[in-house]
Structures are given as C-alpha cells and as structure tokens.
Design an enzyme around this catalytic site. Structure first.
Site, PDB file in Angstrom:
ATOM      1  N   GLY A   7       0.836  -1.194   0.000  1.00 56.60           N
ATOM      2  CA  GLY A   7       0.000   0.000   0.000  1.00 56.60           C
ATOM      3  C   GLY A   7       0.867   1.238   0.000  1.00 56.60           C
ATOM      4  N   GLY A   8       0.236   2.353  -0.181  1.00 55.76           N
ATOM      5  CA  GLY A   8       0.944   3.627  -0.177  1.00 55.76           C
ATOM      6  C   GLY A   8       0.952   4.235   1.221  1.00 55.76           C
ATOM      7  NE  ARG A  10      -0.360   9.021   8.269  1.00 56.13           N
ATOM      8  CZ  ARG A  10       0.677   8.588   8.975  1.00 56.13           C
ATOM      9  NH1 ARG A  10       1.027   7.332   8.923  1.00 56.13           N
ATOM     10  NH2 ARG A  10       1.352   9.404   9.731  1.00 56.13           N
ATOM     11  N   GLY A  12      -3.630   2.434   4.994  1.00 54.00           N
ATOM     12  CA  GLY A  12      -4.297   1.501   5.891  1.00 54.00           C
ATOM     13  C   GLY A  12      -3.626   0.138   5.909  1.00 54.00           C
ATOM     14  CE  LYS A  13       2.713   0.718   3.782  1.00 55.88           C
ATOM     15  NZ  LYS A  13       2.340   2.120   3.878  1.00 55.88           N
ATOM     16  CB  SER A  14       0.237  -0.188   9.484  1.00 54.85           C
ATOM     17  OG  SER A  14       1.390   0.247   8.819  1.00 54.85           O
ATOM     18  CB  THR A  33      12.652  -2.322   9.177  1.00 56.24           C
ATOM     19  OG1 THR A  33      11.623  -1.567   8.539  1.00 56.24           O
ATOM     20  CG2 THR A  33      12.343  -3.809   9.087  1.00 56.24           C
ATOM     21  CG  HIS A  48       3.533   2.344  13.150  1.00 58.37           C
ATOM     22  ND1 HIS A  48       3.002   1.325  12.402  1.00 58.37           N
ATOM     23  CD2 HIS A  48       3.724   3.377  12.308  1.00 58.37           C
ATOM     24  CE1 HIS A  48       2.868   1.733  11.153  1.00 58.37           C
ATOM     25  NE2 HIS A  48       3.299   2.971  11.067  1.00 58.37           N
TER      26      HIS A  48
END
Length: 172
Positions: A7-8, A10, A12-14, A33, A48
C-alpha cells in the site's frame, strides 16, 4: 501462511496487516525496521507503538532482518515485518553493494524457509512519477523488484488503498 501487504502512505496497510496477525491466534512478534533520525519519524514510530497490542513481542532490526526472521521461524508463531521499504532504505543508505546483496538474498531465503504465520508490510512506490535523482530512482527500482520477488514467495498478496483491502493473490 505467508502474506505480503502492499500500500501507499496512509493507505491503511499497517492496520490491515496487524489485523491479519492478530487473527492467527498465535503469539505475535513485531519486527520493526525503522530508524528514528528526526522528530517526525519519532512521532510515526510512537503512533505505530500505540496502535498495536502491548503483549506483542518487539524486535527492532533495521539491517539484519533475515537473521531475526529466521530465529522466529516455527509453527505456532505469528510475525509481522514492517516495513520492507524502510529496511530497503536503511540498506541503500549504507552505500555498500556487497552488504546490500547479502542482506536482500538472505532475507528472501528466510522468507522462503519461514514456518509459521508471516505478514510482510511493504510500500507500493511504483505508481508515482519518475524521481529526479539517482538514489530515489534506485530505491523505486529495488522496491519494485523486491516486492515482485516477495509476491512469488508468499501465499497471499493484498493491496490496501483508502483503507480497502484488494486481494491480488490468494492461496484459497
């Protein structure tokens, strides 16, 4: 099950990736990382940290990702790696081609051999314009190639955009 989540910024991938490992029902280890080099990155890392369960094990590994991943490879373990593109940046900034090749090859081997639930988060960076400088072009090229290799090694690939998960590859 190995799952690549793309995803890019922001996108929502996290949040999506964290939900995937949480649903595994296994103990979770979060491999981070990122390296904090300024206040803005510190704020991102804090956000996060606040958005993930406190009972998850944390490993902070900006370079030697393969060895961390290999040490966690076992049935009944869930691992989330975030973020591959930050890790790639860390490697490129070392400006050591031999080290870069050794670490990326070892990481791909560790992914291929991994036993357990694995969710890898990476940014899809190839949708923008061609960057103006050589380092940015190299990063985009390396990220694209690495994402393609990871997609081949994983059972599932999901693209997240605007908080919506779009399956690209499924083992079902």
């Amino acid at each position: 099950m190995k799952h690549l989540v793309l995803g890019g910024v922001r996108s929502g991938k996290s949040a999506f990736a964290q939900l995937q490992v949480a649903q595994s029902g296994n103990p979770v280890c979060y491999i981070a990382t990122s390296q904090i080099r300024d206040e803005e990155m510190a704020a991102r890392v804090l956000a996060h940290q606040q958005n993930r369960p406190s009972d998850w094990q944390l490993i902070e590994e900006p370079i030697a990702l393969a060895s961390s991943l290999a040490s966690l490879s076992k049935s009944g373990q869930a691992v989330i790696v975030e973020c591959i593109t930050l890790w790639l940046t860390n490697l490129l900034c070392l400006e050591d081609e031999e080290h870069f090749e050794r670490e990326t090859t070892a990481f791909l081997g560790a992914v291929a051999a991994f036993q357990g639930e694995l969710v890898i988060v990476s940014s899809e960076v190839g949708l923008g314009i061609m960057p103006i400088n050589a380092m940015a072009r190299r990063f985009a090229d390396e990220a694209g190639v690495l994402n393609q290799k990871l997609a081949k090694l994983t059972d599932q690939v999901t693209l997240v955009a605007a908080g919506l998960a779009m399956p690209l590859k499924s083992s079902l």
